[in-house]
Write a protein that holds these residues in place. Sequence first.
Motif, mmCIF file in Angstrom:
data_model
loop_
_atom_site.group_PDB
_atom_site.id
_atom_site.type_symbol
_atom_site.label_atom_id
_atom_site.label_comp_id
_atom_site.label_asym_id
_atom_site.label_seq_id
_atom_site.Cartn_x
_atom_site.Cartn_y
_atom_site.Cartn_z
ATOM 1 N N LYS A 84 0.829 -1.210 0.000
ATOM 2 C CA LYS A 84 0.000 0.000 0.000
ATOM 3 C C LYS A 84 0.868 1.266 0.000
ATOM 4 O O LYS A 84 0.642 2.192 -0.785
ATOM 5 C CB LYS A 84 -0.931 0.001 1.204
ATOM 6 N N ILE A 85 1.878 1.301 0.860
ATOM 7 C CA ILE A 85 2.771 2.463 0.918
ATOM 8 C C ILE A 85 3.534 2.614 -0.392
ATOM 9 O O ILE A 85 3.695 3.735 -0.913
ATOM 10 C CB ILE A 85 3.757 2.335 2.094
ATOM 11 N N CYS A 136 5.191 4.103 -6.585
ATOM 12 C CA CYS A 136 6.184 3.057 -6.827
ATOM 13 C C CYS A 136 7.626 3.568 -6.672
ATOM 14 O O CYS A 136 8.547 3.026 -7.279
ATOM 15 C CB CYS A 136 5.990 2.428 -8.199
ATOM 16 N N ASN A 137 7.812 4.589 -5.862
ATOM 17 C CA ASN A 137 9.151 5.110 -5.578
ATOM 18 C C ASN A 137 9.693 4.367 -4.353
ATOM 19 O O ASN A 137 9.267 4.614 -3.219
ATOM 20 C CB ASN A 137 9.072 6.608 -5.309
ATOM 21 N N VAL A 138 10.654 3.465 -4.581
ATOM 22 C CA VAL A 138 11.150 2.616 -3.487
ATOM 23 C C VAL A 138 11.906 3.429 -2.435
ATOM 24 O O VAL A 138 11.888 3.073 -1.244
ATOM 25 C CB VAL A 138 12.042 1.478 -4.036
ATOM 26 N N SER A 143 10.473 3.270 1.305
ATOM 27 C CA SER A 143 11.315 2.674 2.346
ATOM 28 C C SER A 143 11.505 3.642 3.515
ATOM 29 O O SER A 143 11.560 3.223 4.682
ATOM 30 C CB SER A 143 12.676 2.265 1.774
ATOM 31 N N GLN A 144 11.584 4.945 3.218
ATOM 32 C CA GLN A 144 11.710 5.940 4.283
ATOM 33 C C GLN A 144 10.447 5.993 5.137
ATOM 34 O O GLN A 144 10.521 6.065 6.370
ATOM 35 C CB GLN A 144 11.993 7.316 3.683
ATOM 36 N N LEU A 186 12.872 -3.470 1.459
ATOM 37 C CA LEU A 186 11.650 -3.232 0.696
ATOM 38 C C LEU A 186 11.690 -3.978 -0.634
ATOM 39 O O LEU A 186 10.679 -4.569 -1.049
ATOM 40 C CB LEU A 186 11.443 -1.733 0.456
ATOM 41 N N ASN A 187 12.817 -3.949 -1.308
ATOM 42 C CA ASN A 187 12.921 -4.671 -2.585
ATOM 43 C C ASN A 187 12.664 -6.162 -2.387
ATOM 44 O O ASN A 187 12.029 -6.815 -3.226
ATOM 45 C CB ASN A 187 14.303 -4.448 -3.202
ATOM 46 N N TYR A 188 13.159 -6.704 -1.279
ATOM 47 C CA TYR A 188 12.903 -8.112 -0.988
ATOM 48 C C TYR A 188 11.415 -8.355 -0.767
ATOM 49 O O TYR A 188 10.852 -9.341 -1.277
ATOM 50 C CB TYR A 188 13.692 -8.552 0.247
ATOM 51 N N ARG A 189 10.769 -7.438 -0.005
ATOM 52 C CA ARG A 189 9.329 -7.589 0.240
ATOM 53 C C ARG A 189 8.538 -7.502 -1.067
ATOM 54 O O ARG A 189 7.570 -8.251 -1.261
ATOM 55 C CB ARG A 189 8.841 -6.499 1.203
#
Length: 408
Positions: A347-348, A354-356, A360-361, A370-373
């Motif tokens: 959701k975030i 879609c800005n990782v 992540s922040q 986050l990339n792993y999730r």
Amino acid sequence: MHSSDRREDVYSPEGLADRISEILKCPVTIEDSNHRLISYSKHEANVDDARVATIVRRKVPEKVINSLWENGVMAKLFESDEPVIVPPVDSVGLGQRIAVSVRKNQVILGFIWAQTNGDSADENMIQILKEAAQLAKNYLLQHQPRQRNSEESYKEFFWQLLSGNVRNKADIERQAKRFGIEFNGKLGVTLMEFGTDVTEMIERHAYYLTETLQQARVIFRLFDQNQLIMLTQLGTDKDSFHDFTADFIHKMEERLHIKPIKGAYGLTYDSPEHITNSYKQALKVLELKDQFPENLQGIHGYHDLGVFQFINEIHKIRTRDVYYNESLEKLKQYDRKHRSELLVSLKIFLECDCNVHKASQLLHIHINTLNYRLKRISEIGTIDLRNYNQKMTLYLDLLVDQMEMNHL
């Protein structure tokens, strides 16, 4: 001012300003409740920049008005009919003054300002200003904008516009003429919803702001319980309902220390028969701000809602069709079993376009985490995060889920 004074001098506002100035031996200005200049005494030496700017513009500069609010001067003038000592504010070119409000009962009609240039105000000066306020009251009452035929018929006509009971343009314009109103330019409905009971003080300050803010012109206004409903008009391309709404909220919160105040406005239309549409849209903005306070924080306009404009309709369709998103159900089951946070991470991520890095922040995790999730989300939910249509569907279904959770 005594009975032996030359009474003919005070029959006009110019004469009154000159007479007060003559007695007090200092420059005097008389303003209406919107800080527009009514009259000023003959020009003297040593006048300050604020007085000069007011005379040139025929209105007190906004920066001067703001400084008077910040220093508590305007609050005192609103609360009492006693003269108020105004300390100098060098940053806006304002010298020392003594001021008094002109009022009938609790309604502010205007103000009288005397530039004292550092001289102390004695009891005689205070009494003179109080008497001057009584004289100015009669003039300001006579020279207010043309009175509406009756308050009730005014409100009734506005409610007809809001409810859509009158939709014929010719009929609307014919009725509007009774109140001296012309519908020109972009029209829209703006709402202010107060999170507290509307007191006389709140109502007085709210009406004051409708007349003094510059970003839009208020044509109609009325209170309905804790909502201030306004028909607003844009005069130029530089005018902005967003700026008007944000500035109104900021000044009310700053000056009266009341929170929360929610603002909303509908689309603008060139014709008055569409006012009812704008009203319904503004109401919908308030409804959605209650449902999604975090998502719509800072959003006031219907056109800024984006997909939220349609979220209630989507929810009804989903409920009618007993619909569920299979991908999201798989992620929910996985989170429950493993006490993970894949669903909230998705959701975030979607809310951050879609800005990782940004996502992540907000999640307070490392970007690699986050990339792993996201990889696990794709695998478990059979989701292609490069597919725009699929991502939009996921986001809408997450919002529908959020609505249902809020209703529990």
